[in-house]
Write a protein that holds these residues in place. Structure first.
Motif, PDB file in Angstrom:
ATOM      1  N   THR A  85       2.023  -3.017  -1.444  1.00 54.45           N
ATOM      2  CA  THR A  85       2.098  -5.080  -1.138  1.00 54.45           C
ATOM      3  C   THR A  85       3.261  -5.805  -0.180  1.00 54.45           C
ATOM      4  O   THR A  85       2.535  -6.626   0.020  1.00 54.45           O
ATOM      5  CB  THR A  85       1.639  -5.075  -2.529  1.00 54.45           C
ATOM      6  OG1 THR A  85       0.972  -4.337  -3.527  1.00 54.45           O
ATOM      7  CG2 THR A  85       0.666  -6.873  -2.332  1.00 54.45           C
ATOM      8  N   THR A  92      -4.443   1.375  -1.447  1.00 53.80           N
ATOM      9  CA  THR A  92      -3.583   1.223  -2.791  1.00 53.80           C
ATOM     10  C   THR A  92      -3.181   2.588  -2.288  1.00 53.80           C
ATOM     11  O   THR A  92      -3.184   3.614  -1.970  1.00 53.80           O
ATOM     12  CB  THR A  92      -4.884   1.741  -3.483  1.00 53.80           C
ATOM     13  OG1 THR A  92      -6.227   1.694  -2.972  1.00 53.80           O
ATOM     14  CG2 THR A  92      -5.097   0.014  -3.740  1.00 53.80           C
ATOM     15  N   LYS A 243      -7.903  -4.180  -7.706  1.00 54.45           N
ATOM     16  CA  LYS A 243      -7.558  -5.829  -6.901  1.00 54.45           C
ATOM     17  C   LYS A 243      -8.831  -6.362  -7.284  1.00 54.45           C
ATOM     18  O   LYS A 243      -9.556  -5.334  -7.197  1.00 54.45           O
ATOM     19  CB  LYS A 243      -7.224  -5.471  -5.443  1.00 54.45           C
ATOM     20  CG  LYS A 243      -5.716  -4.966  -5.262  1.00 54.45           C
ATOM     21  CD  LYS A 243      -5.239  -5.299  -4.159  1.00 54.45           C
ATOM     22  CE  LYS A 243      -4.165  -4.340  -3.720  1.00 54.45           C
ATOM     23  NZ  LYS A 243      -3.627  -4.664  -2.092  1.00 54.45           N
TER      24      LYS A 243
END
Ligand code: BEZ
Ligand code: FE
Length: 285
Positions: A85, A92, A243
């Motif tokens: 991030t 991911t 997410k």
């Protein structure tokens, strides 16, 4: 100068002053400050410090050619997702079950070689950030069975390549393939990371998902998941990878034209999942 609680951090910081690589120096100085801060905060007993060293030793000793317990530790501490991030990546975690090369498959083929699970068609489009479809993008897909096992975990039960496929998008950037409705499942808990989860009262589960790695010329590859909406653990993934934009509804489709296009019979279970790739930095004019 005597080594005291007061002088310890400066003494170690000073020891790195000759480091030629400035990035390495910055990293070691920050590590020293944070590690010393942590130790001052915790004030471990000698037994506790030995237990900590023992834990990290066991993590290392659990690693081999196919198992990476340090990555798993980084995953459950949220560090893998934090690094992704911070790098602005849409990616991911990769996870430990992408350890073989997926078999090439034609669009529309099923990655399910068992035929025992509830069939599910996955379809979508790979596009640039501006919405331009990306033809001939490579899509590496892997998923577990309806019982929650990857093929590499059950070599005696699942044939090689079950639940895996390497696809190429069509002229309009589209992809579609068959699979099964995936299950939630636990991350490996037979090593020190499992012990840590048990000791801290944490569950080891990941919500149901399908993994993707998408690659296209001139674009940054992305490693991502389609998470099944409503799956158990969707709000408490053991590795923090969920997410909102990755949560995908499984719908019951009665659309005969879609069924024909996907090579199945209506009604069928369908997951629609689009993937956006950022332009590679070197490709930006
Ligand atoms: C997985 O989804 O395959 C996975 C990811 C991180 C840790 C363990 C498993
Ligand atoms: Fe997984």
């Amino acid at each position: 100068m005597d080594f005291t609680v007061e002088t310890a951090t400066d003494a170690v910081l000073d020891s790195f002053r000759e480091t030629k690589d400035q990035r390495l120096r910055q990293v070691m100085e920050s590590l020293t400050r944070h590690l010393h801060g942590f130790v001052r905060d915790i004030e471990p007993t000698m037994e506790e410090w030995e237990a900590a060293i023992g834990f990290l030793t066991a993590v290392g000793q659990t690693c081999d050619d196919t198992r990476q317990e340090f990555v798993l530790l980084s995953d459950v501490l949220g560090v893998s997702m934090l690094v992704e991030t911070l790098n602005g990546a849409e990616s991911t975690v990769l996870g430990p079950f992408h350890m073989t090369v997926s078999p090439h498959r034609e669009l529309g083929e099923s990655i399910d070689l068992l035929g025992t699970g509830r069939p599910c068609v996955v379809s979508g489009r790979v596009t640039s950030a501006d919405g331009t479809p990306l033809p001939d993008a490579e899509l590496d897909v892997w998923q577990c069975t309806e019982d929650g096992f990857y093929e590499v975990q059950q070599p005696d039960v699942q044939p090689p390549g079950n639940g895996r496929g390497l696809f190429r998008t069509d002229d309009e950037g589209r992809f579609w393939f068959g699979g099964v409705v995936p299950s939630h499942y636990p991350i490996p808990t037979d090593g020190p990371v499992g012990s840590l989860l048990r000791a801290t009262g944490r569950h080891p589960y990941r919500p149901a998902h399908v993994h993707f790695i998408a690659r296209a010329d001139g674009h940054q590859p992305v490693t991502t998941h389609a998470f099944v909406a409503g799956s158990p653990y969707i709000d408490s993934d053991a590795v923090f990878a969920v997410k909102r934009g990755l949560i995908t509804d499984l719908t019951e489709s009665h659309d005969e034209r879609d069924a024909e296009r996907f090579g199945v019979r209506a009604p069928f279970t369908h997951a629609a999942f689009d993937i956006v790739l950022a332009t590679a930095p070197e490709a930006t004019p």
